[in-house]
Design a protein around this motif. Structure first.
Motif, PDB file in Angstrom:
ATOM      1  N   THR A  29      27.264  63.200  50.096  1.00 43.59           N
ATOM      2  CA  THR A  29      26.308  62.424  50.878  1.00 43.59           C
ATOM      3  C   THR A  29      26.984  61.156  51.392  1.00 43.59           C
ATOM      4  OG1 THR A  29      24.462  63.255  49.583  1.00 43.59           O
ATOM      5  CG2 THR A  29      24.070  61.267  50.861  1.00 43.59           C
ATOM      6  N   LYS A  30      27.003  60.994  52.709  1.00 45.86           N
ATOM      7  CA  LYS A  30      27.589  59.817  53.355  1.00 45.86           C
ATOM      8  C   LYS A  30      26.480  58.789  53.549  1.00 45.86           C
ATOM      9  CE  LYS A  30      28.656  59.246  57.939  1.00 45.86           C
ATOM     10  NZ  LYS A  30      29.316  59.582  59.199  1.00 45.86           N
ATOM     11  N   LYS A  73      25.640  54.801  54.852  1.00 46.46           N
ATOM     12  CA  LYS A  73      26.086  53.606  55.564  1.00 46.46           C
ATOM     13  C   LYS A  73      25.323  52.404  55.021  1.00 46.46           C
ATOM     14  CE  LYS A  73      27.167  55.950  59.877  1.00 46.46           C
ATOM     15  NZ  LYS A  73      26.893  56.013  61.317  1.00 46.46           N
ATOM     16  N   VAL A  75      30.924  52.419  54.623  1.00 47.79           N
ATOM     17  CA  VAL A  75      30.439  53.767  54.343  1.00 47.79           C
ATOM     18  C   VAL A  75      30.909  54.191  52.957  1.00 47.79           C
ATOM     19  CG1 VAL A  75      30.612  56.197  55.028  1.00 47.79           C
ATOM     20  CG2 VAL A  75      30.446  54.420  56.763  1.00 47.79           C
ATOM     21  N   ARG A  76      30.040  54.860  52.223  1.00 50.20           N
ATOM     22  CA  ARG A  76      30.396  55.480  50.945  1.00 50.20           C
ATOM     23  C   ARG A  76      30.050  56.952  51.025  1.00 50.20           C
ATOM     24  NH1 ARG A  76      28.363  52.017  45.757  1.00 50.20           N
ATOM     25  NH2 ARG A  76      30.128  50.620  45.687  1.00 50.20           N
ATOM     26  N   ILE A  77      30.929  57.784  50.447  1.00 47.54           N
ATOM     27  CA  ILE A  77      30.648  59.207  50.335  1.00 47.54           C
ATOM     28  C   ILE A  77      30.676  59.550  48.854  1.00 47.54           C
ATOM     29  CG2 ILE A  77      31.360  61.542  50.940  1.00 47.54           C
ATOM     30  CD1 ILE A  77      32.725  60.331  53.414  1.00 47.54           C
TER      31      ILE A  77
END
Length: 55
Positions: free
Chosen positions: A28-29, A31, A42-44
């Motif tokens: 899940t990306k 922002k 951004v975190r994934i």
């Protein structure tokens, strides 16, 4: 929906707000954006963090 972290533009601890989230093949990306300036990152799935170098 909120994340506490240092904002490199404002130079102080801020509450970042989740601006968007998308499921993709890596996870899940999400922002995140500072409410007081234009800085965002951004975190994934907690494994990729584009703001890590400035956090």
């Amino acid at each position: 929906m909120e994340l506490e972290r240092n904002c490199p533009v404002c130079g102080e601890q801020k509450t970042f707000y989740r601006a968007a989230a998308t499921k993709m093949h890596l996870g899940t990306k999400v922002k995140w954006h500072c409410p007081d300036c234009e800085y965002g990152f951004v975190r994934i799935d907690e494994t990729v963090d584009t703001g890590a170098a400035s956090a």
